[in-house]
Each structure stands twice: as structure tokens, then as C-alpha cells.
Write a protein that holds these residues in place. Structure first.
Motif, PDB file in Angstrom:
ATOM      1  N   ALA A   1       0.856  -1.180   0.000  1.00 49.94           N
ATOM      2  CA  ALA A   1       0.000   0.000   0.000  1.00 49.94           C
ATOM      3  C   ALA A   1       0.890   1.226   0.000  1.00 49.94           C
ATOM      4  O   ALA A   1       2.006   1.196   0.496  1.00 49.94           O
ATOM      5  CB  ALA A   1      -0.891  -0.007   1.227  1.00 49.94           C
TER       6      ALA A   1
ATOM      7  N   LEU B   1      -7.608  -3.179   1.788  1.00 53.03           N
ATOM      8  CA  LEU B   1      -6.939  -2.303   0.834  1.00 53.03           C
ATOM      9  C   LEU B   1      -7.968  -1.635  -0.050  1.00 53.03           C
ATOM     10  O   LEU B   1      -8.963  -2.247  -0.417  1.00 53.03           O
ATOM     11  CB  LEU B   1      -6.034  -3.116  -0.092  1.00 53.03           C
ATOM     12  CG  LEU B   1      -4.710  -3.592   0.436  1.00 53.03           C
ATOM     13  CD1 LEU B   1      -3.896  -4.193  -0.692  1.00 53.03           C
ATOM     14  CD2 LEU B   1      -3.940  -2.466   1.074  1.00 53.03           C
TER      15      LEU B   1
ATOM     16  N   ALA C   1      -4.336   1.511   2.870  1.00 57.18           N
ATOM     17  CA  ALA C   1      -4.596   0.348   3.725  1.00 57.18           C
ATOM     18  C   ALA C   1      -5.256   0.802   5.005  1.00 57.18           C
ATOM     19  O   ALA C   1      -4.771   1.706   5.682  1.00 57.18           O
ATOM     20  CB  ALA C   1      -3.284  -0.356   4.043  1.00 57.18           C
TER      21      ALA C   1
ATOM     22  N   THR D   1       4.526   1.430   3.562  1.00 63.39           N
ATOM     23  CA  THR D   1       3.839   2.577   2.953  1.00 63.39           C
ATOM     24  C   THR D   1       4.710   3.820   3.056  1.00 63.39           C
ATOM     25  O   THR D   1       5.516   3.970   3.966  1.00 63.39           O
ATOM     26  CB  THR D   1       2.481   2.849   3.613  1.00 63.39           C
ATOM     27  OG1 THR D   1       2.695   3.206   4.972  1.00 63.39           O
ATOM     28  CG2 THR D   1       1.572   1.632   3.553  1.00 63.39           C
TER      29      THR D   1
END
Ligand SMILES: Nc1nc2c(ncn2[C@@H]2O[C@H](COP(=O)(O)OP(=O)(O)OP(=O)(O)O)[C@@H](O)[C@H]2O)c(=O)[nH]1
Ligand SMILES: [Mg+2]
Length: 343
Positions: free
Chosen positions: A158, A196, A210, A236
Motif C-alpha cells: 500500500a 486495501l 490500507a 507505505t
């Protein structure tokens, strides 16, 4: 369904096939020269990524996966067949560790990796013929194979992770900005597994957010659902730190914000020795006050100032339910992600 993101398996390459001891048959001679062929090579274990699978669930069916062994060589200098490779297909982003937790390979941005080599085939007796020994009676055995127990770990890929207390409105925000439809309810710990969502920001830009289960004070000591879900957002680039601004929880919004940041620090401390770990507390955060539909303008501006005093910049203020300021927020987020990518 349980979110499966970790699986332990044993992988083995193929053994080399043994070389062959053989002598030519010739019409007038009892025994001709040596003609034993080499054994075949054992198959390799190859890891390959696919975009078409997104979980490790299929790998739960077996505990051990092996490539084929090479076949034995034959007379008339015929080599044994090579064993077939075993190709393990995993989702992109799968990390393979040994049982000590060390990373063997991270399948992010790599499409194929040879994890184990098959054994070489043994030489047949023909190979050992020389001027001194013209009729060698021995051949080589095949080389041994390799075997290893590994742990496969899949982190969600993500771009943005949403952190915040339970009930802050994380899942509501994801459902508002993406096509994902996580469960939303007016009680804490509604989200039990990460979700997600793909967010489209303009015609050609999209990014993945996410939504993870809410964190609470003491999460690093196992309070609430604990912090095991943070590993899903270790990769991320950015966090959305979502704060319930309504005050309906009975807690101070600024306290919530500080508590979560403290949990990130504790998580970093507990994981700093892990190879490849990338600390969370220093990750850029979008500080976002949610549920502003419940506040008067005056209350909101006071709250914004409180945050500004601590963080140095004004927080975003949205309502995930009414959609207020969401469009602008998403645009800003997309701009920031592009900037991070360029760096
Ligand atoms: N008034 C108001 N309520 C909101 C807003 N956003 C979310 N809520 C409500 O807050 C409650 C919790 O929302 P969720 O999206 O489930 O919260 P969450 O952060 O995902 O919670 P967990 O999954 O438990 O961590 C729900 O009743 C939502 O309707 C908002 O902008 N305004
Ligand atoms: Mg939720």
C-alpha cells in the motif's frame, strides 16, 4: 476469512543423477571401452512472482515442495535426463526469510529468483578413461541437493497506511475514497483484518490505501488488538493519522494523536534489530481531523490551533460521512505521493 500473510514451508532442489558404469558391447570382444554417461542435473527451486495472486493461501496445502532429481546416466554415453525445476509462484512483495528471521530474498521488484540449485549429475565411467586406466569401473554419484525451511511473509503493498484509534472513521474514509467496502460500525474494533482500497485521483493517478485495525494506548504491550497489524503498513510511504475530532469518545483528540505516535515509537524500538526494518515514527504523516460535522466552526478552529501548536502545521479537517473537504484532501495526498516517488 482469516487474513493469511505468513506461511512456513520446506523447499528442496533435486539431487544430481548418478553417473553410469557401462562398457561397450562389441561383436568380437567380451568387453569394449567404457561408455557410461553422466547423470542428469537436479532441478532448481525458482521463486517467481505473479500479479494475479494476492495471498499465500494456496501454499498452505503442502508443507514441502521439491524439484525433481536428475536421472541416472546410461550406457552408450547417454546422459541422464535433468530433473524438472520447481517453480514457486508467489504474490509480488513476498519476503522470504530463513528460520532465524534473516531475509533471503524480498520479491519486490524482482520477478524471478533461483533460491536453490539442483545437484550436478555425476560423471559416468567414460569420463574417467585415460591412458593408464582404460577401463575405469567407477562412476561419480550425483551431487546432493539443497533443502531449506523458509518463512514466506506477504506485506500488503500500500502507498498509504491509515492509523488511528478504533472508531476514528478509518474504514468510513476508505469506503468514501475507494471502491473498497470494509465493515463500518459505531463501536471499536470493527475492523479485524487489514483492507486495501485503490483511490483514483484524476484520470491517470491512483494509489493504494490500507485500513488497518485501530490502535490504542498500550498496543505495544498487547492492549486491544495489539500492534501486529503495523507490519502491513511498514512499506507505505505515508500515513494518514486519522483523529476522531468529535470528542464523543470521551478522550481528548490531541491525547489520541500523541498516544498513537508513542505506540509507533515503541513499535520501532521493538523492531529496530529486524533486518530491513524501516521505522514508522519518522514516516511522513497527514494529520487529519475527522467527524468535523459534529463541531461548530469555533470548536474546529480551536482544535486546529491546538494541533498546530504541537505539530507546527495545520491539520486537515474532513468529514468522512458527509464528504466535506475529502476531494481536496485526496488531491493533496496524491500530490504528496508523487513527490515521494520522485525522491
Ligand atoms: N459524525 C460522523 N461520524 C463518522 C464520521 N466518520 C465515521 N463516523 C462514524 O464513526 C463510527 C466508526 O467508523 P469506522 O469507519 O467503523 O471506524 P474505524 O476507525 O474503522 O474503527 P475500527 O475499525 O473499529 O478501528 C461509525 O459509526 C461511523 O459512521 C464522520 O465524519 N462524522
Ligand atoms: Mg474500521
Amino acid at each position: 476469512m482469516k487474513f493469511i500473510d505468513e506461511v512456513k514451508i520446506t523447499l528442496a532442489s533435486g539431487r544430481g543423477g548418478p553417473g553410469c558404469v557401462s562398457f561397450r558391447r562389441e561383436s568380437m570382444q567380451a568387453r569394449g571401452g567404457p561408455d557410461g554417461g553422466n547423470g542428469g542435473k537436479g532441478g532448481d527451486v525458482i521463486i517467481r512472482t505473479s500479479r494475479h495472486i494476492n495471498s499465500l493461501v494456496d501454499l498452505r496445502q503442502n508443507k514441502r515442495y521439491a524439484a525433481q532429481s536428475g536421472r541416472m546416466g546410461e550406457g552408450r554415453q547417454k546422459s541422464g535426463m535433468d530433473g524438472e525445476d520447481f517453480v514457486l509462484i508467489v504474490p509480488e512483495g513476498t519476503v522470504i526469510r530463513n528460520m532465524d528471521g534473516e531475509i533471503i530474498v524480498d520479491m519486490t521488484g524482482i520477478s524471478e529468483y533461483t533460491l536453490l540449485k539442483g545437484g550436478r549429475g555425476g560423471k559416468g565411467n567414460e569420463f574417467f578413461k585415460n591412458s593408464i586406466n582404460q577401463a575405469p569401473e567407477h562412476a561419480q554419484p550425483g551431487e546432493d541437493n539443497e533443502e531449506i525451511e523458509v518463512k514466506l511473509e506477504l506485506k500488503l503493498i500500500a502507498d498509504v497506511g491509515i492509523i488511528g484509534f478504533p472508531n476514528a472513521g478509518k474504514s468510513t474514509l476508505v469506503s468514501r475514497i475507494s471502491a473498497a467496502r470494509p465493515k463500518i460500525a459505531d463501536y471499536p474494533f470493527t475492523t479485524l483484518t487489514p483492507n486495501l482500497g485503490v483511490v483514483k485521483a484524476g484520470d491517470y493517478t491512483s494509489f493504494v490505501v490500507a485500513d488497518i485495525p485501530g490502535l490504542v494506548k498500550g498496543a505495544h504491550e498487547g492492549v486491544g488488538l495489539g500492534i501486529q497489524f503495523l507490519k502491513h503498513i511498514e512499506r507505505t510511504r505515508l500515513f494518514i493519522h486519522l483523529v476522531d475530532a468529535s470528542g464523543l469518545s470521551g478522550r481528548e483528540p490531541l491525547d489520541d494523536f500523541m498516544d498513537i505516535n508513542n505506540e509507533l515509537k515503541m513499535y520501532d524500538e521493538n523492531n529496530q534489530d529486524k533486518e530491513g526494518f524501516f521505522p514508522l515514527a519518522t514516516r511522513p504523516q497527514f494529520v487529519v481531523l475527522n467527524k468535523i460535522d459534529t463541531l461548530s466552526d469555533n470548536q474546529l478552529s480551536k482544535l486546529k490551533n491546538k494541533f498546530k501548536d504541537v505539530t507546527g502545521s495545520e491539520p486537515y479537517a474532513i468529514s468522512a460521512v458527509t464528504g466535506k473537504n475529502i476531494k481536496e484532501f485526496v488531491q493533496e495526498l496524491a500530490r504528496q505521493i508523487l513527490k515521494e516517488e520522485e525522491q
